[in-house]
Design a protein around this motif. Structure first.
Motif, short mmCIF file in Angstrom:
data_model
loop_
_atom_site.label_atom_id
_atom_site.label_comp_id
_atom_site.label_asym_id
_atom_site.label_seq_id
_atom_site.Cartn_x
_atom_site.Cartn_y
_atom_site.Cartn_z
N UNK A 23 -16.37 -1.18 1.15
CA UNK A 23 -15.57 -0.10 0.86
C UNK A 23 -14.40 -0.79 -0.09
N UNK A 71 -15.16 -2.37 6.48
CA UNK A 71 -16.47 -1.29 6.65
C UNK A 71 -17.74 -2.02 6.21
N UNK A 112 -10.82 8.11 12.54
CA UNK A 112 -11.72 8.81 11.28
C UNK A 112 -12.43 9.78 12.34
N UNK A 145 -5.86 7.69 -7.04
CA UNK A 145 -5.97 6.27 -7.33
C UNK A 145 -7.44 5.86 -7.42
N UNK A 146 -8.15 6.54 -6.40
CA UNK A 146 -9.64 6.02 -6.17
C UNK A 146 -10.81 6.88 -6.97
N UNK A 191 0.84 1.56 -0.23
CA UNK A 191 1.06 2.82 0.24
C UNK A 191 2.24 3.09 1.32
N UNK A 192 2.31 1.67 2.21
CA UNK A 192 3.37 1.88 3.18
C UNK A 192 4.61 1.67 2.54
N UNK A 223 -12.24 -0.83 -3.52
CA UNK A 223 -12.03 0.03 -4.66
C UNK A 223 -12.53 -0.48 -5.83
N UNK A 250 -2.50 -6.48 5.85
CA UNK A 250 -1.79 -5.59 6.67
C UNK A 250 -1.15 -5.93 8.00
N UNK A 293 -15.29 4.68 1.04
CA UNK A 293 -14.03 4.28 0.20
C UNK A 293 -12.93 5.50 0.47
N UNK A 350 -3.04 11.18 -3.67
CA UNK A 350 -3.22 9.55 -3.70
C UNK A 350 -4.56 9.18 -4.03
N UNK A 385 -12.26 6.69 3.27
CA UNK A 385 -11.82 6.40 4.68
C UNK A 385 -11.09 5.12 4.58
N UNK A 386 -11.51 4.02 3.63
CA UNK A 386 -10.62 2.97 3.63
C UNK A 386 -9.29 3.21 3.25
N UNK A 387 -9.24 4.19 2.11
CA UNK A 387 -7.91 4.65 1.55
C UNK A 387 -7.02 5.46 2.57
N UNK A 388 -7.75 6.06 3.46
CA UNK A 388 -6.92 6.81 4.65
C UNK A 388 -6.38 6.01 5.31
N UNK A 389 -7.12 4.86 5.92
CA UNK A 389 -6.52 3.92 6.64
C UNK A 389 -5.48 3.02 6.31
N UNK A 390 -5.47 3.00 4.56
CA UNK A 390 -4.41 2.22 3.89
C UNK A 390 -3.40 2.93 3.93
N UNK A 391 -3.37 4.37 4.28
CA UNK A 391 -2.25 5.09 4.19
C UNK A 391 -2.07 6.06 3.04
N UNK A 392 -3.14 6.11 2.12
CA UNK A 392 -3.19 6.99 0.96
C UNK A 392 -3.54 8.41 1.62
N UNK A 413 -4.81 7.71 10.65
CA UNK A 413 -5.29 6.46 10.71
C UNK A 413 -4.23 5.54 10.43
N UNK A 414 -3.60 6.07 9.19
CA UNK A 414 -2.59 4.78 8.69
C UNK A 414 -1.42 4.62 9.31
N UNK A 452 -3.01 -1.08 0.71
CA UNK A 452 -2.39 -0.79 1.89
C UNK A 452 -0.86 -0.88 2.12
#
Lengths: 293, 370
Positions: free
Chosen positions: B85, B81, B52, A201-202, B102-103, B87, B150, A184, A197, A186-193, B72-73, B99
Motif C-alpha cells: 500500500x 499491508x 479499520x 493527496x492519494x 498528517x500529524x 502511495x 511513526x 491504500x 485529504x 486504509x494506509x492513509x487513514x492510519x497515517x492520519x489523513x 485509526x490515526x 503520516x
C-alpha cells in the motif's frame, strides 16, 4: 497495444495490400469531404458559391466570411456575430465541466471507498440519469429554474448540465476507483489523513486518465447541446449552438452560405481542439477502469 | 494486564459471528503472531486492533487506554499491508513521512526521522524514487520504513511477506526478526504460514473458525499442541496422527498399533498418566522428526524405541530424506538424515522417540495432558 507485439496479421500479397489501402483511402476521403466543402466555401466570396461549383477551390481567397461570422453577422435581430455567444458558451462550459467532473470524482470515491448501506442502489439510481431523454425534463426543469430564480441565466444552464452530466462522470470515476486498491485508503487513514485529504493527496493524483475521459465527454456534450441552450438560455446566456442556428436561419436578406460555413467551423473548433489535445488519453482512460473492474 | 490488551473481543456480521471471545494480553516488546487458515478471523482481529473494523463486543486497549471507536490515526499504531500500500504518486521519502506530515510534525523533525529509518533499513539511496521503480523486496522495506518512522506503540503486520518469492521471503523474515531484536518493538503479525509463525514469534495464537485454539510460545505450540487442529496445522510435514489403543504391559501404558504388514505392535509411552486410559482408543501423534534411523535418534531422549517397519516410498529432499510407511492403516512420514540407507519395499529399523509423542482424546480432539 502490448509491449510484446507479434505480427499475427494474415499475410497478404502486394496487390491485395494496395487494394486494401486504396479502399481505406477512399473512405477517408469520403469522410473528409463535408469538412472540405465547409472549409473551401468559407473562404470564397458569396458570388462564387451561388454562381458555381461548391466543390471547386476559391478563385479569389477571402477571410471576410470568417470575420463576418465572428463579429458582424446578423444573429436574430442584432448584428453581433457569433463572438458574444462563443463567450457565453465558454462561460457555461468551463464551470459545468469542472463541477460535474469534480462531483463525479467525489461520488466515485465515496461509492467505492466509503461504502455505506444501499450504496449500490444510489449508484444504480444515478446511472438512470444517463438514460433519461432530454425532452422529458424540459418542463419540470424550467419550473425548477424558475423557482430558483436561475431561469434564462448562465448559472441556470451550468446547473442543468451539471445535473445531467453527473450520472456519466460518477459512472466513469466509480469504475475507475473500483480498481484502485482499498489498502491504500486504509494506509492513509492510519497515517492520519481525513476524507478530503485522502481524496486530494492519494486518489486525485492517479485519476488523470479518467479525468481526461470525463472532461472530453462533458465538454463535447455540453458544448454541442442545443436543446437546453435554446430552452433555458436568453439573450445574454444563449450558447454558440443556438446562435449558429439563428445565424443560419435568419430570414432576412440573402443566405450568406460562406458565412454560415465559417460559423459552423467556429462552433466545432473547441471540441476539435479538446480532442486533439487530450484525445490520446481518452481511449487509455476508457480502458483503464474496465480491464480490472 | 498487558501492553496491548484484547479482552473478550468478538466480531459479528449480522447473525454470523466470525470471532468468538478472543482474550490475548500482549506484553511490551512481544512479537505475537496470529496464524491460521484462510477465514479463521486473524486478519479481522488485526483490522480491529488497527481500527479499520468495528469491535462488536469486548475491549481492546493499548497502554491501558481503551481504543474502541478511536480513529485509526489516533491509536498510535502503524500497519504494514500485504500489498505494501505505497502511495504510487509519491516518492519513497514522501511515502514514509506522509503520516508524520498528517500529524503535523515539523519538516526538520520529519527529515531527521526519515534519515534515521532509511539508514536503518538501508534504503537511503531510494528516497527519491517512486514505488513503481522499486523491486518487491525494496517495496517491502519501504512499507516497513513507513511504519517505523511513526515510532508507534504497536506495529501491525498483515501477511507482509506473502507477495514475495520464496527466497526473498526467507531473507525478509530474518530481516524482520533482526529488526525486532534490535528495536524491541511490540508487534502483532498475521500470517497463514506456520514457518513464519514459528521463526518470528515470541508467542503464537493459533486460530481456527473464529476461535483462538492455543496461545503459547512456539515451543509450547509445537511440542504440546492443545488439540488436533493445532497439532496438524503447525509443522511441516504435518504431525502423524494414527489411531491407537492404550494397553498396559509391565505396569506401563503402551500404544498398540498395527505395522505395515498388519502385525500388532506396542510402543511404550513416556507419559505415565495415560495408564488411566488403559483399554481405550486414543489418537497417537508423532512428529516426523521423532521417527528416525537409530543413528539419527535424539541422544538426550530417555525413550527411544526400535521399530522395524516396511517402507513404502522414500523422498530425498537434499537436507533430509522423507520416508513414508504405513502404520495402523495410515500413511506415516518419517524424517531421516539425508544419507540414511532406506530402500522402498524393504523392512527398515526405525527409532521412535516416544518422549515427543502426544495423545489426543478422539472424542474431543483435545490433547490428553501429562
Amino acid at each position: 497495444m502490448s509491449a510484446v507485439t507479434q505480427d499475427t496479421a494474415v499475410r497478404t500479397g502486394r496487390v491485395t495490400r494496395t487494394f486494401i489501402y486504396l479502399v481505406l483511402l477512399l473512405f477517408a476521403l469520403f469522410y473528409l469531404l463535408p469538412f472540405f466543402v465547409m472549409l473551401v466555401n468559407s473562404v470564397k466570396p458569396l458570388a462564387e458559391i451561388t454562381g458555381g461549383n461548391m466543390m471547386a477551390l476559391p478563385r479569389t481567397w477571402t477571410f471576410e466570411p470568417w470575420h463576418s461570422a465572428w463579429s458582424t453577422a446578423q444573429i436574430g435581430v442584432e448584428p453581433t456575430g457569433l463572438k458574444p455567444y462563443f463567450i457565453n458558451s465558454i462561460i457555461m462550459v468551463v464551470p459545468a465541466v469542472a463541477i460535474s467532473t469534480v462531483l463525479g470524482a467525489l461520488n466515485g470515491y465515496v461509492l467505492t471507498k466509503w461504502r455505506f448501506r444501499g450504496d449500490t442502489w444510489v449508484f444504480g439510481l444515478m446511472l438512470f440519469s444517463c438514460f433519461i431523454p432530454f425532452q422529458i425534463v424540459l418542463i419540470p426543469m424550467a419550473r425548477m429554474l424558475g423557482l430558483m430564480g436561475l431561469a434564462g441565466s448562465t448559472p441556470g444552464l451550468v446547473l442543468v448540465h451539471v445535473v445531467y452530466g453527473l450520472g456519466f462522470t460518477t459512472l466513469y470515476f466509480r469504475n475507475y476507483y473500483a480498481a484502485f486498491p482499498t489498502e491504500l485508503v486504509r494506509a492513509a487513514m492510519i497515517d492520519g489523513a481525513g476524507f478530503f485529504r485522502i481524496f486530494w493527496r492519494i486518489m486525485l493524483p492517479v485519476s488523470g486518465p479518467i479525468a481526461v475521459v470525463s472532461v472530453i465527454w462533458q465538454f463535447t456534450n455540453i458544448w454541442n447541446d442545443f436543446l437546453f441552450g435554446a430552452s433555458f438560455g436568453d439573450q445574454d446566456s444563449q450558447p454558440m449552438t443556438v446562435a449558429l442556428n439563428n445565424l443560419v436561419n435568419s430570414s432576412t436578406g440573402v443566405k450568406e452560405y460562406n458565412v454560415h460555413f465559417a460559423g459552423a467551423i467556429l462552433a466545432a473548433l473547441p471540441t476539435l481542439f479538446v480532442y486533439i489535445v487530450a484525445g490520446r488519453y481518452f481511449v487509455r482512460g476508457l480502458m483503464a477502469g474496465s480491464v480490472k473492474g | 494486564m498487558g501492553f496491548l490488551d484484547i479482552s473478550h473481543v468478538t466480531k459479528s456480521y449480522g447473525n454470523v459471528q466470525v470471532l468468538h471471545e478472543v482474550d490475548i494480553a500482549v506484553q511490551e516488546g512481544e512479537f505475537l503472531v496470529l496464524v491460521g487458515p484462510s477465514g479463521c478471523g486473524k486478519s479481522t482481529l488485526l483490522n480491529m486492533i488497527a481500527g479499520l473494523e468495528a469491535i462488536s463486543s469486548g475491549d481492546i486497549s493499548i497502554k491501558g487506554r481503551v481504543i474502541n471507536g478511536v480513529h485509526p490515526s489516533k491509536r498510535n499504531i502503524a500497519m504494514v499491508f500485504q500489498s505494501y500500500a505505497l502511495y504510487p504518486n509519491m516518492t519513497v521519502g514522501q511515502n514514509m513521512t506522509f503520516g508524520l506530515e498528517m500529524h503535523g510534525t515539523p519538516k526538520p523533525e520529519r527529515d531527521r526521522a526519515l534519515a534515521e529509518v532509511a539508514k536503518l533499513l538501508q534504503i537511503d539511496h531510494l528516497l527519491d524514487r517512486k514505488p513503481g521503480q522499486l523491486s518487491g523486496g525494496q517495496r517491502q522495506r519501504v512499507a516497513m520504513g513507513r511504519a517505523l518512522v511513526r515510532n508507534p506503540d504497536v506495529f501491525l503486520f498483515d501477511e507482509p511477506l506473502s507477495n514475495l518469492d520464496a527466497k526473498l521471503r526467507v531473507d525478509m523474515r530474518t530481516e524482520i526478526k533482526k529488526l525486532h531484536q534490535k528495536l524491541k518493538t511490540t508487534i502483532v503479525y498475521v500470517t497463514h504460514d506456520q514457518i513464519e509463525a514459528m521463526t518470528l514469534s515470541t508467542r503464537i495464537a493459533v486460530m481456527n473458525k473464529g476461535y483462538v485454539q492455543q496461545l503459547g510460545t512456539p515451543k509450547e505450540i509445537y511440542d504440546t499442541p492443545a488439540n488436533l487442529f493445532v497439532a496438524t496445522f503447525m509443522g511441516s510435514p504435518a504431525m502423524n496422527i494414527l489411531p491407537a489403543k492404550v494397553v498396559m504391559q509391565d505396569g506401563a501404558p503402551h500404544a498398540e498399533i498395527a505395522d505395515a504388514d498388519g502385525a500388532r505392535r506396542l510402543l511404550r509411552f513416556s507419559q505415565a498418566n495415560l495408564a488411566g486410559w488403559a483399554g481405550r482408543d486414543i489418537l497417537l501423534g508423532i512428529r516426523p522428526e521423532a521417527i528416525t534411523d537409530p543413528e539419527g535418534a535424539d541422544r538426550k531422549s530417555a525413550n527411544i524405541q526400535p521399530f522395524g517397519n516396511r517402507v513404502t516410498v522414500t523422498e530425498p529432499a537434499g537436507s533430509d530424506t522423507y520416508v513414508t510407511m504405513s502404520l495402523s492403516g495410515r500413511d506415516v512420514i518419517a524424517r531421516m538424515r539425508a544419507d540414511a540407507a532406506v530402500v522402498p519395499g524393504q523392512v527398515f529399523d526405525f527409532a521412535v522417540n516416544m518422549e515427543k509423542a502426544v495423545a489426543f482424546d478422539p472424542a474431543t480432539e483435545l490433547r490428553i495432558p501429562a
